[in-house]
Design a protein around this motif. Structure first.
Motif, PDB file in Angstrom:
ATOM      1  N   ARG A  52      41.917  25.406  52.661  1.00 47.28           N
ATOM      2  CA  ARG A  52      40.861  24.548  53.913  1.00 47.28           C
ATOM      3  C   ARG A  52      40.515  24.938  55.098  1.00 47.28           C
ATOM      4  N   GLY A  53      39.350  25.193  54.739  1.00 46.05           N
ATOM      5  CA  GLY A  53      38.957  25.758  55.948  1.00 46.05           C
ATOM      6  C   GLY A  53      37.437  26.544  55.192  1.00 46.05           C
ATOM      7  N   LEU A  54      38.014  27.191  53.755  1.00 42.40           N
ATOM      8  CA  LEU A  54      36.846  28.120  53.547  1.00 42.40           C
ATOM      9  C   LEU A  54      36.178  27.197  52.542  1.00 42.40           C
ATOM     10  N   PRO A  55      34.512  28.184  52.994  1.00 43.12           N
ATOM     11  CA  PRO A  55      34.087  27.450  51.548  1.00 43.12           C
ATOM     12  C   PRO A  55      34.934  28.050  50.024  1.00 43.12           C
ATOM     13  N   ILE A  56      34.380  27.021  49.083  1.00 39.19           N
ATOM     14  CA  ILE A  56      34.816  26.723  47.600  1.00 39.19           C
ATOM     15  C   ILE A  56      33.597  26.776  47.121  1.00 39.19           C
ATOM     16  N   TYR A  57      34.198  26.978  45.738  1.00 40.72           N
ATOM     17  CA  TYR A  57      33.122  27.907  44.570  1.00 40.72           C
ATOM     18  C   TYR A  57      33.922  27.393  43.526  1.00 40.72           C
ATOM     19  N   LYS A  58      33.015  26.214  42.838  1.00 40.35           N
ATOM     20  CA  LYS A  58      34.218  26.107  40.883  1.00 40.35           C
ATOM     21  C   LYS A  58      33.560  27.093  40.206  1.00 40.35           C
ATOM     22  N   LEU A  59      34.861  27.986  39.650  1.00 39.56           N
ATOM     23  CA  LEU A  59      34.651  28.737  38.415  1.00 39.56           C
ATOM     24  C   LEU A  59      34.216  27.892  37.436  1.00 39.56           C
ATOM     25  N   VAL A  60      33.649  28.926  36.503  1.00 36.62           N
ATOM     26  CA  VAL A  60      33.548  28.623  34.939  1.00 36.62           C
ATOM     27  C   VAL A  60      33.872  29.930  33.606  1.00 36.62           C
ATOM     28  N   LYS A  61      34.447  29.826  33.109  1.00 40.08           N
ATOM     29  CA  LYS A  61      35.146  30.948  32.158  1.00 40.08           C
ATOM     30  C   LYS A  61      33.275  31.180  31.950  1.00 40.08           C
ATOM     31  N   THR A  62      33.597  32.414  31.342  1.00 44.97           N
ATOM     32  CA  THR A  62      32.378  33.259  30.906  1.00 44.97           C
ATOM     33  C   THR A  62      32.874  34.593  30.365  1.00 44.97           C
ATOM     34  N   GLU A  63      31.735  35.321  29.874  1.00 45.70           N
ATOM     35  CA  GLU A  63      32.547  36.449  29.009  1.00 45.70           C
ATOM     36  C   GLU A  63      32.133  38.097  29.807  1.00 45.70           C
ATOM     37  N   ALA A  64      32.888  38.286  29.940  1.00 44.21           N
ATOM     38  CA  ALA A  64      32.450  39.977  30.985  1.00 44.21           C
ATOM     39  C   ALA A  64      31.604  41.047  30.539  1.00 44.21           C
ATOM     40  N   PRO A  65      30.458  41.096  32.137  1.00 40.18           N
ATOM     41  CA  PRO A  65      29.317  40.828  31.841  1.00 40.18           C
ATOM     42  C   PRO A  65      29.813  42.810  31.758  1.00 40.18           C
ATOM     43  N   LEU A  66      28.516  42.720  31.582  1.00 39.61           N
ATOM     44  CA  LEU A  66      28.193  45.004  31.442  1.00 39.61           C
ATOM     45  C   LEU A  66      28.221  45.328  32.485  1.00 39.61           C
ATOM     46  N   ASN A  67      28.125  44.459  33.555  1.00 44.05           N
ATOM     47  CA  ASN A  67      28.433  45.285  35.212  1.00 44.05           C
ATOM     48  C   ASN A  67      29.394  44.499  35.765  1.00 44.05           C
ATOM     49  N   SER A  68      30.364  45.035  36.067  1.00 44.82           N
ATOM     50  CA  SER A  68      31.786  44.178  36.857  1.00 44.82           C
ATOM     51  C   SER A  68      31.640  44.746  38.573  1.00 44.82           C
ATOM     52  N   ARG A  69      30.992  45.999  38.540  1.00 44.39           N
ATOM     53  CA  ARG A  69      31.324  46.298  39.701  1.00 44.39           C
ATOM     54  C   ARG A  69      30.865  44.592  41.172  1.00 44.39           C
ATOM     55  N   ALA A  70      30.520  43.560  40.651  1.00 40.00           N
ATOM     56  CA  ALA A  70      30.493  42.731  41.554  1.00 40.00           C
ATOM     57  C   ALA A  70      31.524  41.455  41.476  1.00 40.00           C
ATOM     58  N   CYS A  71      32.428  42.123  40.550  1.00 38.17           N
ATOM     59  CA  CYS A  71      33.175  41.180  40.645  1.00 38.17           C
ATOM     60  C   CYS A  71      34.817  41.297  41.725  1.00 38.17           C
ATOM     61  N   ALA A  72      35.541  40.340  42.054  1.00 35.50           N
ATOM     62  CA  ALA A  72      36.346  40.663  42.699  1.00 35.50           C
ATOM     63  C   ALA A  72      37.747  40.805  40.941  1.00 35.50           C
ATOM     64  N   ASN A  73      38.864  41.118  41.751  1.00 35.29           N
ATOM     65  CA  ASN A  73      40.029  40.951  40.673  1.00 35.29           C
ATOM     66  C   ASN A  73      41.391  40.063  41.787  1.00 35.29           C
ATOM     67  N   ALA A  74      41.489  39.065  40.624  1.00 37.70           N
ATOM     68  CA  ALA A  74      42.828  38.222  41.751  1.00 37.70           C
ATOM     69  C   ALA A  74      43.943  37.864  40.217  1.00 37.70           C
TER      70      ALA A  74
END
Length: 194
Positions: A157-179
């Motif tokens: 609540r109160g935060l922007p929400i993004y819907k996720l879709v499954k994908t393949e591992a990117p070539l460069n994952s530095r911009a990715c967040a871990n959870a």
């Protein structure tokens, strides 16, 4: 004399057997109805710790990962069929529809967490790669909260929400967040790159 000794043994054995049965039933009852709490660590990285609570009655797993700026909270709501992750460094919530081929069942997550906590050396390289469109965030309204459920509403609540879709591992994952759940199911959240 033999009869009185047999009677004495029966009296002693009966309460012992009853106590064992009650204890055994208690163990099964706890595993199916009460909340279970697990303390997890990332192997080889003492800076990443996590707690996971499983509530079998509400079909929820609640994961709190503490990893400095990479901290996150994740709710697996099997009743409503969604996973929501709040990534603190992004000040946003990410929601993904649960798909059976991508996310283990609640019992499986509990079993893996128990093994991880007990054995401490178990490591699962299971990563779920997902992406979101950076230009498409929403603030949920009453209708969405009914779909996602109260636990996810409390998290997002109160935060922007993004819907996720499954994908393949990117070539460069530095911009990715871990959870996700350390050493059990890593959720790698990446922005969609055009």
């Amino acid at each position: 004399m033999t009869n009185s000794m047999t009677a004495d043994l029966t009296e002693v054995e009966t309460p012992g057997i009853q106590a064992a049965i009650v204890a055994l039933l208690g163990v099964f009852w706890i595993q199916t109805s009460a909340a279970q709490i697990f303390y997890l660590e990332e192997p080889g990285n003492a800076l990443v710790t996590a707690t996971m609570s499983i509530d079998n009655e509400k079909y929820l797993a609640d994961v709190h990962v503490r990893a400095g700026e990479y901290s996150s909270d994740t709710i697996f709501d099997y009743w409503h069929g969604y996973v929501a992750t709040r990534v603190f460094s992004r000040n946003a919530c990410f929601i993904l529809k649960i798909e059976k081929d991508s996310i283990p069942e609640l019992r499986e997550i509990g079993r893996l967490a128990f093994e991880k906590q007990t054995l401490k050396k178990i490591y699962s390289p299971n990563n779920l790669w997902v992406q979101y469109d950076t230009g498409k965030s929403v603030f949920a309204n009453v209708k969405e909260w009914l779909i996602y459920g109260k636990a996810i509403e409390n998290l997002c609540r109160g935060l922007p929400i993004y819907k996720l879709v499954k994908t393949e591992a990117p070539l460069n994952s530095r911009a990715c967040a871990n959870a996700g759940i350390p050493s059990i199911l890593g959720i790698r959240i990446c922005p969609k790159l055009d």
